[in-house]
Design a protein around this motif. Structure first.
Motif, PDB file in Angstrom:
ATOM      1  N   ALA A  54     -13.779   7.644  -5.333  1.00 54.30           N
ATOM      2  CA  ALA A  54     -14.724   8.037  -6.374  1.00 54.30           C
ATOM      3  C   ALA A  54     -15.059   9.524  -6.294  1.00 54.30           C
ATOM      4  O   ALA A  54     -15.113  10.217  -7.317  1.00 54.30           O
ATOM      5  CB  ALA A  54     -16.000   7.200  -6.258  1.00 54.30           C
ATOM      6  N   ALA A  55     -15.278  10.020  -5.083  1.00 58.32           N
ATOM      7  CA  ALA A  55     -15.633  11.431  -4.922  1.00 58.32           C
ATOM      8  C   ALA A  55     -14.494  12.346  -5.341  1.00 58.32           C
ATOM      9  O   ALA A  55     -14.717  13.391  -5.957  1.00 58.32           O
ATOM     10  CB  ALA A  55     -16.021  11.706  -3.467  1.00 58.32           C
ATOM     11  N   CYS A  56     -13.266  11.965  -5.017  1.00 56.63           N
ATOM     12  CA  CYS A  56     -12.116  12.819  -5.343  1.00 56.63           C
ATOM     13  C   CYS A  56     -11.738  12.734  -6.813  1.00 56.63           C
ATOM     14  O   CYS A  56     -10.942  13.545  -7.301  1.00 56.63           O
ATOM     15  CB  CYS A  56     -10.917  12.437  -4.476  1.00 56.63           C
ATOM     16  SG  CYS A  56     -11.129  12.855  -2.737  1.00 56.63           S
TER      17      CYS A  56
ATOM     18  N   ALA B  69      -7.205   6.141  -1.665  1.00 61.73           N
ATOM     19  CA  ALA B  69      -8.084   7.251  -1.290  1.00 61.73           C
ATOM     20  C   ALA B  69      -7.270   8.453  -0.824  1.00 61.73           C
ATOM     21  O   ALA B  69      -7.586   9.601  -1.153  1.00 61.73           O
ATOM     22  CB  ALA B  69      -9.051   6.811  -0.189  1.00 61.73           C
ATOM     23  N   GLY B  70      -6.210   8.182  -0.060  1.00 59.36           N
ATOM     24  CA  GLY B  70      -5.337   9.269   0.377  1.00 59.36           C
ATOM     25  C   GLY B  70      -4.690   9.974  -0.794  1.00 59.36           C
ATOM     26  O   GLY B  70      -4.586  11.208  -0.821  1.00 59.36           O
ATOM     27  N   ALA B  71      -4.241   9.190  -1.785  1.00 58.44           N
ATOM     28  CA  ALA B  71      -3.616   9.788  -2.968  1.00 58.44           C
ATOM     29  C   ALA B  71      -4.621  10.646  -3.742  1.00 58.44           C
ATOM     30  O   ALA B  71      -4.304  11.759  -4.183  1.00 58.44           O
ATOM     31  CB  ALA B  71      -3.047   8.692  -3.863  1.00 58.44           C
ATOM     32  N   ALA B  72      -5.840  10.121  -3.914  1.00 65.44           N
ATOM     33  CA  ALA B  72      -6.856  10.873  -4.645  1.00 65.44           C
ATOM     34  C   ALA B  72      -7.231  12.151  -3.906  1.00 65.44           C
ATOM     35  O   ALA B  72      -7.435  13.205  -4.522  1.00 65.44           O
ATOM     36  CB  ALA B  72      -8.094   9.998  -4.852  1.00 65.44           C
ATOM     37  N   PHE B  73      -7.320  12.068  -2.591  1.00 69.01           N
ATOM     38  CA  PHE B  73      -7.647  13.252  -1.788  1.00 69.01           C
ATOM     39  C   PHE B  73      -6.544  14.303  -1.905  1.00 69.01           C
ATOM     40  O   PHE B  73      -6.818  15.507  -2.021  1.00 69.01           O
ATOM     41  CB  PHE B  73      -7.851  12.853  -0.330  1.00 69.01           C
ATOM     42  CG  PHE B  73      -8.249  13.989   0.564  1.00 69.01           C
ATOM     43  CD1 PHE B  73      -9.563  14.425   0.609  1.00 69.01           C
ATOM     44  CD2 PHE B  73      -7.317  14.630   1.365  1.00 69.01           C
ATOM     45  CE1 PHE B  73      -9.945  15.486   1.426  1.00 69.01           C
ATOM     46  CE2 PHE B  73      -7.679  15.692   2.187  1.00 69.01           C
ATOM     47  CZ  PHE B  73      -9.003  16.123   2.214  1.00 69.01           C
TER      48      PHE B  73
ATOM     49  N   ALA C 120       0.825  -1.211   0.000  1.00 67.71           N
ATOM     50  CA  ALA C 120       0.000   0.000   0.000  1.00 67.71           C
ATOM     51  C   ALA C 120       0.858   1.258   0.000  1.00 67.71           C
ATOM     52  O   ALA C 120       0.500   2.273  -0.618  1.00 67.71           O
ATOM     53  CB  ALA C 120      -0.936  -0.006   1.214  1.00 67.71           C
ATOM     54  N   LEU C 121       2.009   1.208   0.680  1.00 64.59           N
ATOM     55  CA  LEU C 121       2.904   2.367   0.675  1.00 64.59           C
ATOM     56  C   LEU C 121       3.395   2.664  -0.743  1.00 64.59           C
ATOM     57  O   LEU C 121       3.526   3.821  -1.136  1.00 64.59           O
ATOM     58  CB  LEU C 121       4.087   2.118   1.609  1.00 64.59           C
ATOM     59  CG  LEU C 121       3.760   2.053   3.112  1.00 64.59           C
ATOM     60  CD1 LEU C 121       5.023   1.723   3.910  1.00 64.59           C
ATOM     61  CD2 LEU C 121       3.164   3.362   3.595  1.00 64.59           C
ATOM     62  N   GLY C 122       3.670   1.617  -1.506  1.00 65.56           N
ATOM     63  CA  GLY C 122       4.063   1.829  -2.899  1.00 65.56           C
ATOM     64  C   GLY C 122       2.906   2.350  -3.730  1.00 65.56           C
ATOM     65  O   GLY C 122       3.080   3.233  -4.590  1.00 65.56           O
ATOM     66  N   ALA C 123       1.695   1.832  -3.478  1.00 66.78           N
ATOM     67  CA  ALA C 123       0.521   2.270  -4.239  1.00 66.78           C
ATOM     68  C   ALA C 123       0.140   3.709  -3.927  1.00 66.78           C
ATOM     69  O   ALA C 123      -0.581   4.336  -4.707  1.00 66.78           O
ATOM     70  CB  ALA C 123      -0.652   1.341  -3.944  1.00 66.78           C
ATOM     71  N   ALA C 124       0.613   4.237  -2.798  1.00 68.58           N
ATOM     72  CA  ALA C 124       0.322   5.635  -2.462  1.00 68.58           C
ATOM     73  C   ALA C 124       0.892   6.593  -3.506  1.00 68.58           C
ATOM     74  O   ALA C 124       0.454   7.739  -3.604  1.00 68.58           O
ATOM     75  CB  ALA C 124       0.886   5.967  -1.086  1.00 68.58           C
ATOM     76  N   PHE C 125       1.838   6.119  -4.308  1.00 68.03           N
ATOM     77  CA  PHE C 125       2.459   6.951  -5.350  1.00 68.03           C
ATOM     78  C   PHE C 125       1.725   6.826  -6.683  1.00 68.03           C
ATOM     79  O   PHE C 125       2.180   7.380  -7.687  1.00 68.03           O
ATOM     80  CB  PHE C 125       3.923   6.540  -5.545  1.00 68.03           C
ATOM     81  CG  PHE C 125       4.806   6.845  -4.363  1.00 68.03           C
ATOM     82  CD1 PHE C 125       5.579   7.994  -4.317  1.00 68.03           C
ATOM     83  CD2 PHE C 125       4.874   5.970  -3.284  1.00 68.03           C
ATOM     84  CE1 PHE C 125       6.392   8.278  -3.225  1.00 68.03           C
ATOM     85  CE2 PHE C 125       5.689   6.240  -2.187  1.00 68.03           C
ATOM     86  CZ  PHE C 125       6.440   7.401  -2.155  1.00 68.03           C
ATOM     87  N   LEU C 126       0.598   6.102  -6.714  1.00 67.44           N
ATOM     88  CA  LEU C 126      -0.068   5.798  -7.978  1.00 67.44           C
ATOM     89  C   LEU C 126      -0.426   7.034  -8.789  1.00 67.44           C
ATOM     90  O   LEU C 126      -0.320   7.038 -10.017  1.00 67.44           O
ATOM     91  CB  LEU C 126      -1.339   4.979  -7.704  1.00 67.44           C
ATOM     92  CG  LEU C 126      -2.150   4.588  -8.943  1.00 67.44           C
ATOM     93  CD1 LEU C 126      -1.374   3.599  -9.798  1.00 67.44           C
ATOM     94  CD2 LEU C 126      -3.501   4.000  -8.547  1.00 67.44           C
ATOM     95  N   LEU C 127      -0.846   8.096  -8.135  1.00 67.71           N
ATOM     96  CA  LEU C 127      -1.311   9.286  -8.855  1.00 67.71           C
ATOM     97  C   LEU C 127      -0.232  10.350  -9.016  1.00 67.71           C
ATOM     98  O   LEU C 127      -0.525  11.450  -9.466  1.00 67.71           O
ATOM     99  CB  LEU C 127      -2.538   9.876  -8.145  1.00 67.71           C
ATOM    100  CG  LEU C 127      -3.735   8.925  -8.030  1.00 67.71           C
ATOM    101  CD1 LEU C 127      -4.913   9.636  -7.375  1.00 67.71           C
ATOM    102  CD2 LEU C 127      -4.134   8.376  -9.394  1.00 67.71           C
ATOM    103  N   ASP C 128       1.012  10.027  -8.629  1.00 64.89           N
ATOM    104  CA  ASP C 128       2.109  10.952  -8.903  1.00 64.89           C
ATOM    105  C   ASP C 128       2.255  11.111 -10.412  1.00 64.89           C
ATOM    106  O   ASP C 128       2.356  10.120 -11.142  1.00 64.89           O
ATOM    107  CB  ASP C 128       3.421  10.418  -8.310  1.00 64.89           C
ATOM    108  CG  ASP C 128       3.501  10.641  -6.806  1.00 64.89           C
ATOM    109  OD1 ASP C 128       2.459  10.895  -6.195  1.00 64.89           O
ATOM    110  OD2 ASP C 128       4.614  10.544  -6.258  1.00 64.89           O
ATOM    111  N   ASP C 129       2.266  12.324 -10.867  1.00 61.26           N
ATOM    112  CA  ASP C 129       2.340  12.580 -12.307  1.00 61.26           C
ATOM    113  C   ASP C 129       3.010  13.927 -12.548  1.00 61.26           C
ATOM    114  O   ASP C 129       2.391  14.972 -12.347  1.00 61.26           O
ATOM    115  CB  ASP C 129       0.935  12.582 -12.908  1.00 61.26           C
ATOM    116  CG  ASP C 129       0.939  12.762 -14.415  1.00 61.26           C
ATOM    117  OD1 ASP C 129       2.042  12.777 -15.015  1.00 61.26           O
ATOM    118  OD2 ASP C 129      -0.151  12.878 -15.002  1.00 61.26           O
TER     119      ASP C 129
END
Length: 233
Positions: free
Chosen positions: A214-216, A147-151, A75-84
């Motif tokens: 979804a909301a974010c 969710a944290g990344a999207a927020f 999950a710590l690695g997935a927290a970077f999913l929305l880095d762009d």
């Protein structure tokens, strides 16, 4: 002469949509944080392999904790999913944020599923905790990271919020394991009578995290109103 304009319009629309997805796929694949996910996944596999290295001394408690640490690591690695790095450039394209986020998620979910299957198989069958329960915990942990990344993307202009999100997730996991109220226990052993109730709470966390994701993913109101006038995305 028969009127075929409606069919032609639908065909064109389909072709354009397919073309847009194909055009978007390649740059998204290139910008996904594969290195962070790979390092986190490798660390998780090392955690999961620990009970096997213990041989006959392995017990259910360490195996359960190893899988929980593996889930947190991934999950710590997935927290970077929305880095762009190109976030402020892609914000100007007609493809909505929800579509871009969903495409990133769709590319990573099969990887996560294969990784988790391998992680479970690394734990000896004799000490492996109930697969359904521990998989629910892992899914909820991953969903909280996403969710944290999207927020963070929704609420800030940062192009790389992953580091802050991963830090917050790690801190939360540590504090929850120590300070979480016993009456709302989440980290329960399989033989404990609170196991079922704890996983009801994990289900609530999973659903809540998915709702936040979804909301974010929706476009900000200011962008819809401002269009291309430079409002924050």
């Amino acid at each position: 002469m028969p009127d075929v304009s409606g069919d032609t319009s639908r065909d064109t629309s389909r072709g354009t949509g397919t073309g847009a997805w194909r055009a978007l796929l390649r740059p998204v694949v290139r910008t996904l944080p594969w290195r962070a996910i790979g390092v986190a996944g490798g660390l998780g596999l090392l955690f999961a392999a620990a009970p096997r290295l213990m041989g006959d001394d392995a017990t259910g408690g360490p195996a359960l904790n190893a899988l929980r640490m593996s889930a947190v690591a991934f999950a710590l690695g997935a927290a970077f999913l929305l880095d762009d790095p190109a976030r402020h450039t892609t914000a100007a394209v007609p493809t909505r944020r929800a579509v871009r986020h969903t495409l990133r998620l769709a590319l990573v979910i099969p990887v996560a599923a294969l990784w988790w299957t391998g992680t479970l198989l690394l734990v000896p069958a004799g000490v492996r905790p109930p697969v359904g329960g521990i998989t629910l915990e892992a899914a909820a942990t991953l969903a909280l990271a996403l969710a944290g990344a999207a927020f963070a993307v929704r609420r800030s202009d940062s192009t790389r919020p992953g580091q802050a999100v991963a830090g917050a997730l790690f801190t939360t996991a540590v504090l929850a394991s120590v300070l979480w109220p016993e009456r709302w226990a989440l980290f329960v052993a399989p033989g404990d009578e609170k196991w079922a109730a704890a996983h009801d709470r994990w289900t609530v966390l999973l659903c809540g995290a998915l709702a936040v994701w979804a909301a974010c993913g929706a476009e900000p109101v200011r962008r819809r109103i401002g269009g291309g006038l430079g409002f924050r995305s």
